[in-house]
Design a protein around this motif. Structure first.
Motif, PDB file in Angstrom:
ATOM      1  N   PRO A 123      -1.025   6.502  -2.068  1.00 57.17           N
ATOM      2  CA  PRO A 123      -0.897   5.067  -1.759  1.00 57.17           C
ATOM      3  C   PRO A 123      -2.112   4.256  -2.208  1.00 57.17           C
ATOM      4  N   THR A 124      -3.306   4.851  -2.083  1.00 55.53           N
ATOM      5  CA  THR A 124      -4.515   4.163  -2.563  1.00 55.53           C
ATOM      6  C   THR A 124      -4.457   3.969  -4.075  1.00 55.53           C
ATOM      7  N   ALA A 125      -3.994   4.992  -4.789  1.00 56.36           N
ATOM      8  CA  ALA A 125      -3.864   4.879  -6.244  1.00 56.36           C
ATOM      9  C   ALA A 125      -2.863   3.798  -6.618  1.00 56.36           C
ATOM     10  N   TRP A 126      -1.772   3.698  -5.855  1.00 56.16           N
ATOM     11  CA  TRP A 126      -0.799   2.625  -6.115  1.00 56.16           C
ATOM     12  C   TRP A 126      -1.445   1.256  -5.982  1.00 56.16           C
ATOM     13  N   ARG A 127      -2.238   1.070  -4.925  1.00 56.99           N
ATOM     14  CA  ARG A 127      -2.871  -0.234  -4.717  1.00 56.99           C
ATOM     15  C   ARG A 127      -3.850  -0.545  -5.846  1.00 56.99           C
TER      16      ARG A 127
END
Length: 783
Positions: free
Chosen positions: A361-365
C-alpha cells in the motif's frame, strides 16, 4: 452520380420486419399496446433511415460514401486541449506560413527536438491558430500511443486510419477492412471534405510511419512532431532547440501553477526559473510537484529544492529532470532511483515495495504521487482492469543514469525473494480466501481488487515460466531434459491458474452489471484445459448473454457448462443450474426451469456444506414463479413466489449472505408491486438499496431505483418517478448493461408521456436507439 439501389435482400428484410412488427402489436397485452406501437414506429424510422442511406450509394460496390449535405456535415476537430505555450510566436508564424501556401508543393512541416522541449505544445497551438483556415477540419493522432499498443513497436496504420475515417465520414457509415481499403477511404474522404483539412501526427518515430498516413489531396496539410529530423520529400524541417528566456519562462511557470501562487514570491519564482535553465519540460515537472503541494509556499518549495540539490549526483544526464527530482521527498527520490533497476518500464507497485522494503500500500501511494509529479503514468490494458504503472522513457533513462553502476544488492535480493514467493503461492487458496469469500459476504469492491491482484500474480507466473520454457526449447545446455519437463509442467499449471482467476474475475464483473467485459474476460479463460475454469467461464458468459436477451445462445452455453462441470465440485454445478433456471424462465419454459431448480436444491440437501447456496436457488425459484404469474395471471404463482422469498430471506440471514439478502429484497419488492402494495414495495426496495449501498453495489442500487420508479408509474405519479429513473439510467450507462438501460429509457418515456411530454418521449426513444441501445422488450427482470 448517385442512384437508388434496392436489392432483393433489402425487400426480404423489410417484409420480415413488417411481419414481426405486426405480430408484436397483435400479441402484446392491450394495456401495453400503445407502447408497442411507439417502439415499432421509432424502430421503423431508424431502420428506414439506414436502408435509405445504403440504397442511395454509388452504384460501384465498395465505393466511397456520399457527400453529406451542408446541413448534416460536422467539421471534424479532434485536437487535444492546448498545452500552455509561451515564447514560440515566431515558430507558429513560420508553421502557419508554410501550411497555408498554395503553390502546388507539399505542405508538410516536421517539428523535431529532444523530449520535453515543447514540440507537441507547439504543434497543437499552431493547429488551433490555423483552425479558421482549415475549414474542413483538423484530425490528430499520437503515433507513440499506437506504437505502444503494437506488437512490433511501430504504429499500425490500420489502427490510426480507423480514428481518421470515423472523424471524417458520416454517422453510421462502416469502416472498411484491411489497410488498402482504409487508405482508399481516408484519401477519398479528405478529397471530398468541405474545405482544407489539417492532419497532425504527433511523436512520429520514422518517416515510414508518416508516409503511410500522408493524404494525397491538394486540400490537405500535415504537421508532424518527431525527436529527430525525418527524411520526407518536400517537408519543412523545423528544429525546436532554444530554451525560453527568463521573461517567457516566468510566464509559463505562472500559467502552470496559477497567478495566485506566485504573488509575493518573486525571488522563489526567479530561482525556479534559473534552475530550470529555460527548459519547458523542467518547468512543467516542477509545476506538477508544486501543484501536488497546494499548502506549500514557493519559498518553502525552493528551500526543499536547495536541500535536496546538495545531494544530487553529478552523473545525472538530464538537467530538465534535476529540478523536478530535487522537489521530491526523500522517499519519492529513492523510489525514482530504484525504478531504474527494473528491466521493464511497466511495473506493479509490489515490485517497488520490495525494492524499498515497504508494504505494497505504501508503494501504491508513492506511485500515485509520482503520477501527480508527471514521472509515471497509470496503465490499464484490457477488459480485466488490472492496473499497473509505466515510467516515462526519459525518466527511466534518468533514473538508470543516476544509479550508474551502483546495484543495491539487498534491494535486488528482496525483489528476487518476493518474486519466488509469489510464484509458489497457490492461487486457488487466494481465490477461495480473498475473492470468493469476500464475494459471498457482499464485499464486492474487495473481491474485485483481490481478483485483479490475483490475475496480476498469475500473469507474472505465466511470463516467468514462458521465459524458462523458451530457454529450455532453445537448447540451453545447462537445462536437462528432466528440468525441461518440469518447466513445461509449471508453464501449463500457470496457464490453468490464470484461467481460474479470469473466471473468478468474470464472475465479480458480472455481479457488478458488466456485459461486454464479462464476455471478453470469460472467453479469455476458455482456452484452458481446466474444466473448473471453463465451467465457471461458460456460466459467466451465459449470464452476460442472458442480459443481452440472447436467451437461446445463453441456454446453449449453460448446457455446455453443465457438461464441462460433470466432474467438478457440485457447488459449480448448482450455480450453473441456478443461472440456467433464470435463462429458461425468460424463454417461458417453466417446467424446464423448475426441473433445474429442483436438481440444484436436491444437491444442496445432499451436502450440508452447500447449504450456503440454497438462498440463491430459492431466489431463482421465486423468479420462475413470478414469471409464471405474469404469463398466466394466476395469483397462486404470485403467492408461491412470496412464500419462497420468505424462506430465501431466512436462509440468507442464517448464512450472513448480505449480497443475496439484498437481491431477495429486490425480488420481494417486485412481487409487492404486482400485488398493488406500492408503499410496501418501495419500503422493501429502499431497504435493498441500503444493503447494496453498504456493498458499494451501484448496479444493484440502480435496479432497485428502477423498481421504485415503476411503482410510482403504476400509481400514476410520474413526477416522483422521473428523478429515480434518471439516476438509474445514468448508473446503467456506466455499468455496461445496455439492455436494462433500454428498459429504463422506456420507463422514462412513459413517465414523460403521463406528464404530457409526448415529444420528449419520442426523442428519448430515438436517442436511445440511435446510440446503440437495444429495443426495450419483455424480460423477467432478474439480476
Amino acid at each position: 452520380m448517385l442512384r437508388m439501389r434496392v436489392t432483393p435482400m433489402m425487400i426480404g428484410i423489410a417484409v420480415l420486419m413488417m411481419i414481426s412488427w405486426a405480430a408484436a402489436v397483435v400479441l402484446s397485452p392491450p394495456a401495453n399496446r400503445h407502447w408497442t406501437w411507439m417502439i415499432v414506429a421509432v424502430s421503423a424510422g431508424i431502420m428506414a433511415g439506414g436502408v435509405l442511406r445504403r440504397a442511395y450509394r454509388p452504384a460501384v460496390s465498395g465505393g466511397p460514401p456520399p457527400v453529406l449535405p451542408l446541413d448534416q456535415y460536422v467539421v471534424p476537430f479532434t485536437l487535444p486541449p492546448s498545452p500552455p505555450l509561451v515564447g514560440r510566436d515566431a515558430e507558429i508564424e513560420t508553421i502557419a506560413g508554410h501550411l497555408r501556401r498554395d503553390d502546388g508543393t507539399p505542405r508538410i512541416v516536421v517539428i523535431h527536438g529532444v523530449p520535453g522541449i515543447g514540440k507537441t505544445a507547439l504543434a497543437i497551438n499552431a493547429a488551433r491558430v490555423l483552425a479558421e483556415y482549415f475549414t474542413g477540419g483538423a484530425i490528430f493522432a499520437s503515433l507513440s500511443e499506437f506504437a505502444r499498443e503494437s506488437q512490433h513497436g511501430e504504429p499500425d496504420p490500420r489502427d490510426v486510419l480507423v480514428g481518421f475515417i470515423d472523424a471524417l465520414q458520416g454517422q453510421g457509415e462502416t469502416i472498411p477492412e484491411g489497410l488498402e481499403g482504409r487508405r482508399n477511404r481516408y484519401q477519398d474522404l479528405i478529397r471530398r471534405a468541405r474545405g482544407k483539412v489539417l492532419v497532425v501526427l504527433d511523436d512520429a518515430s520514422s518517416a515510414e510511419a508518416v508516409m503511410a498516413l500522408l493524404p494525397d489531396a491538394v486540400n490537405c496539410s500535415v504537421l508532424v512532431t518527431a525527436r529527430s529530423p525525418l527524411p520526407i520529400e518536400g517537408a519543412l524541417t523545423m528544429p525546436v532547440l532554444g530554451a525560453l528566456d527568463e521573461a517567457h519562462a516566468k510566464r509559463l511557470l505562472t500559467s502552470l501553477v496559477g497567478a495566485d501562487r506566485v504573488v509575493g514570491e518573486d525571488d522563489a519564482v526567479s530561482e525556479i526559473v534559473m534552475r530550470s535553465q529555460g527548459s519547458p519540460l523542467a518547468l512543467q515537472l516542477a509545476a506538477a510537484s508544486i501543484a501536488s503541494r497546494p499548502n506549500w509556499s514557493l519559498a518553502a518549495t525552493v528551500e526543499t529544492m536547495r536541500e535536496n540539490t546538495g545531494q544530487a549526483d553529478d552523473r545525472a544526464p538530464d538537467g530538465a529532470l534535476d529540478l523536478s527530482f530535487a522537489l521530491l521527498t526523500e522517499d519519492e527520490q529513492q523510489a525514482v532511483l530504484l525504478i531504474g533497476l527494473l528491466d521493464k518500464r511497466v511495473f506493479e507497485p509490489w515490485t517497488l515495495g520490495a525494492l524499498l522494503d515497504r508494504p505494497e500500500p505504501t508503494a501504491w501511494r508513492l506511485c500515485d504521487r509520482l503520477v501527480d509529479a508527471r514521472l509515471l503514468e497509470h496503465v490499464m490494458d484490457d477488459a480485466t482492469g488490472v492496473a499497473a504503472f509505466r515510467v516515462l522513457e526519459h525518466v527511466w533513462a534518468y533514473a538508470r543514469a543516476r544509479m550508474g553502476q551502483h546495484r543495491p544488492v539487498e534491494a535486488l535480493q528482496r525483489l528476487e525473494d518476493l518474486q519466488q514467493a509469489r510464484m509458489e503461492l497457490d492461487l486457488r487458496d487466494l481465490l477461495r480466501d480473498e475473492v470468493y469469500t469476500e464475494f459471498e459476504r457482499g464485499k464486492l469492491s474487495w473481491a474485485l481488487r483481490n481478483a485483479r491482484r490475483a490475475l496480476a500474480r498469475a500473469r507474472e507466473n505465466l511470463e516467468q515460466t514462458r521465459r524458462e520454457l523458451d530457454q529450455a526449447n532453445n537448447g540451453d545446455p545447462v537445462v536437462t531434459s528432466r528440468e525441461a519437463t518440469r518447466t513445461l509442467t509449471r508453464h501449463n499449471q500457470a496457464r490453468e491458474a490464470e484461467a481460474l482467476v479470469l473466471a473468478a474475475l468474470a464472475e465479480v464483473l458480472a455481479e457488478l452489471g458488466g456485459v461486454d467485459d464479462v464476455i471478453e474476460v470469460a472467453e479469455s479463460a476458455l482456452g484452458a484445459q481446466s474444466s473448473q475454469a471453463r465451467a465457471r467461464a461458460l456460466r459467466c458468459k451465459g449470464k452476460a448473454l442472458r442480459r443481452q436477451r440472447r436467451f437461446l445462445e445463453a441456454r446453449e452455453v449453460l448446457h455446455l457448462a453443465l457438461e464441462v462441470a460433470g466432474n467438478e465440485p457440485q457447488s459449480e454445478q448448482i450455480r450453473i443450474l441456478r443461472e440456467l433456471a433464470i435463462t429458461v424462465s425468460s424463454l417461458h419454459r417453466f417446467e424446464e426451469g423448475m426441473a433445474a431448480v429442483q436438481r440444484a436444491l436436491s444437491r444442496c440437501e445432499q451436502a450440508e456444506v452447500l447449504g450456503n447456496l440454497r438462498a440463491s436457488i430459492l431466489w431463482a425459484k421465486s423468479v420462475l414463479l413470478f414469471d409464471e404469474f405474469k404469463q398466466t395471471g394466476d395469483p397462486q404463482w404470485l403467492q408461491a413466489a412470496e412464500e419462497t422469498l420468505d424462506t430465501a430471506a431466512e436462509t440468507a440471514e442464517k448464512h450472513a449472505q448480505l449480497l443475496w439478502l439484498a437481491w431477495v429484497d429486490h425480488q420481494r419488492a417486485r412481487v409487492k408491486r404486482a400485488q398493488g402494495r406500492f408503499d410496501v414495495a418501495r419500503s422493501i426496495a429502499y431497504q435493498a438499496i441500503e444493503g447494496f449501498a453498504h456493498m458499494r453495489h451501484r448496479y444493484g442500487s440502480a435496479r432497485c431505483r428502477l423498481e421504485i420508479g415503476l411503482t410510482y408509474l403504476d400509481q400514476g405519479l410520474p413526477q416522483e418517478a422521473l428523478p429515480l429513473l434518471e439516476e438509474a439510467r445514468q448508473t446503467f450507462s456506466f455499468c455496461g448493461d445496455r439492455w436494462i438501460e433500454a428498459d429504463t429509457v422506456k420507463a422514462l418515456g412513459e413517465a414523460r408521456q403521463q406528464l404530457g411530454l409526448r415529444q420528449g418521449t419520442l426523442h428519448e426513444l430515438r436517442v436511445a436507439l440511435s446510440h446503440g441501445l437495444p429495443t426495450p422488450s419483455a424480460h423477467n427482470g432478474s439480476r
